[in-house]
Design an enzyme around this catalytic site. Structure first.
Site, short mmCIF file in Angstrom:
data_model
loop_
_atom_site.label_atom_id
_atom_site.label_comp_id
_atom_site.label_asym_id
_atom_site.label_seq_id
_atom_site.Cartn_x
_atom_site.Cartn_y
_atom_site.Cartn_z
CG ASP A 80 -1.85 1.16 1.31
OD1 ASP A 80 -2.14 1.75 0.27
OD2 ASP A 80 -2.28 1.48 2.42
CD GLU B 280 -5.87 6.28 0.23
OE1 GLU B 280 -6.86 5.57 0.47
OE2 GLU B 280 -4.75 6.09 0.76
CD GLU B 281 -3.02 5.44 3.74
OE1 GLU B 281 -4.00 5.33 4.49
OE2 GLU B 281 -2.57 4.50 3.07
CG HIS C 252 -2.49 1.18 7.07
ND1 HIS C 252 -3.50 2.07 7.35
CD2 HIS C 252 -2.07 1.50 5.84
CE1 HIS C 252 -3.68 2.88 6.32
NE2 HIS C 252 -2.82 2.54 5.39
#
Length: 375
Positions: free
Chosen positions: A80, A114-115, A340
């Site tokens: 990711d 985006e996070e 994550h």
């Protein structure tokens, strides 16, 4: 202030070093950890001591990109989304080297934030003239790994609602039975949200047809209130992270929240830090030209595709809000979902296979004939 003019030549070197370290801005929300690490690396070098950067519970330095004997490449972003970035780039490199050209233009976009909600990234970008000039017909975005031999494809996603419920109440001394307290109201609010959470969890666990994206998740993430042990606070707040499937009537769901607040007590209110209302799907019927190009290419490569609602949130939602079809897809099968997480990794063979997948997918999508209404 005393000593304000002291410099390296007039003060104790330890004080100079201390002041240098204090000048590094390591406070949130934008800590300059890189500067702090450079400082500590310099100190380690001066003292002749070894230094190892470790993110808790990782087998290896998460930024060393260690490849083990099994070909697993460990690193933050291996799933990711640094993997897909390089897979896109390498697929385009190979297509260009082969002299391939297509009826449609292929754009690669690399967008920040985006996070943290995408508000300064894709949400802003899709409103700009620069985006509309791209004349987008279809978009590929990120997906998730799949531990099985299948590849997961996401055609929609749940709406994130970040909500804070504010519970005012009667203040007083901690030694008394104060009536109508903020804590009592807070307890009722928490009970309502978490009882609903248990019902949704039960739905997921008792239906073979449901995936996480098909139910509403509720998680209590913050509680605030109080100034001292012996003071009953005048207000307490509780915050929740809700992820709501596009099949849920959002207006009715908010009415449910209002009812919970009303039951909790007088003057209980709520507000949103984030409230997305997009319920657009990307069509996955074979009659749809975009989906047919995608799915037929996957079938030709003997790929098993599993269609789902994305359980979290990606930049795809902003693209779909513009009325454009978007698919979330990361070609990572036979891979545990570790985004994550500690020890995030991607096997090099899975990574390389992903490049081949895009090398076939991109030409198929870029060759979809002009559709009705396109310029």
């Amino acid at each position: 202030m005393a000593g304000e003019g002291d410099g390296p030549g007039t003060e104790d070197p330890s004080v100079t070093l201390f002041r240098e370290y204090l000048r590094l801005k390591t406070v949130h929300p934008e800590p300059d950890y890189d500067a702090a690490i450079r400082f500590l690396e310099r100190m380690a070098e001066e003292l002749g001591l070894p230094m190892k950067k470790v993110e808790g519970h990782w087998k290896y330095d998460p930024f060393a990109a260690v490849k083990d004997a099994d070909g697993n490449i460990y690193g933050r972003g291996s799933q990711d989304m640094k993997c897909v970035t390089i897979q896109y780039i390498e697929a385009i490199r190979r297509l260009k080297a082969a002299g391939k050209r297509f009826p449609r233009t292929i754009h690669l976009t690399f967008v920040p934030d985006e996070e943290v909600g995408g508000h300064k990234g894709m949400e802003t970008f899709v409103k700009l003239p620069e985006f509309h000039k791209l004349n987008i017909g279809f978009a590929l975005d990120e997906g998730l790994a799949n531990p099985t031999n299948a590849y997961t494809v996401f055609y929609g996603e749940r709406n994130p609602w970040w909500i804070t419920v504010r519970c005012p109440g009667s203040p007083g001394h901690g030694s008394r039975f104060v009536e109508n307290t903020a804590a009592e109201k807070l307890q009722r609010v928490i009970n309502s949200f978490l009882e609903f959470r248990e019902k949704e969890k039960h739905r997921l666990n008792t239906s073979e047809c449901f995936t996480l994206g098909d139910v509403t998740t509720v998680n209590m993430t913050m509680v605030k209130g109080g100034v001292a042990y012996n003071v009953v606070p005048a207000e307490m707040d509780v915050s929740f992270d809700l992820r709501i499937p596009p099949t849920v009537n959002l207006q009715e769901f908010e009415e449910k929240i209002k009812a919970w607040c009303k039951v909790a007590g007088e003057d209980v209110t709520y507000d949103f830090a984030q409230k997305h209302m997009d319920q657009n799907f990307t069509c996955t019927e074979e009659s749809d030209p975009w989906w047919h190009a995608f799915s037929s290419t996957c079938k030709a490569m003997n790929m098993t595709v599993k269609k789902e609602i994305f359980p979290a949130a990606t930049d795809s939602r902003f693209i779909r809000e513009e009325g454009l079809p978007a698919i979330g897809f990361s070609p990572m099968n036979l891979t545990p979902i570790l985004l994550h997480d500690h020890n995030e990794y991607l096997n090099e063979q899975v990574f390389l296979r992903g490049i081949q997948v895009y090398e076939r997918l991109v030409p198929a999508l870029a060759s979809v004939p002009p559709l009705s209404g396109e310029e």
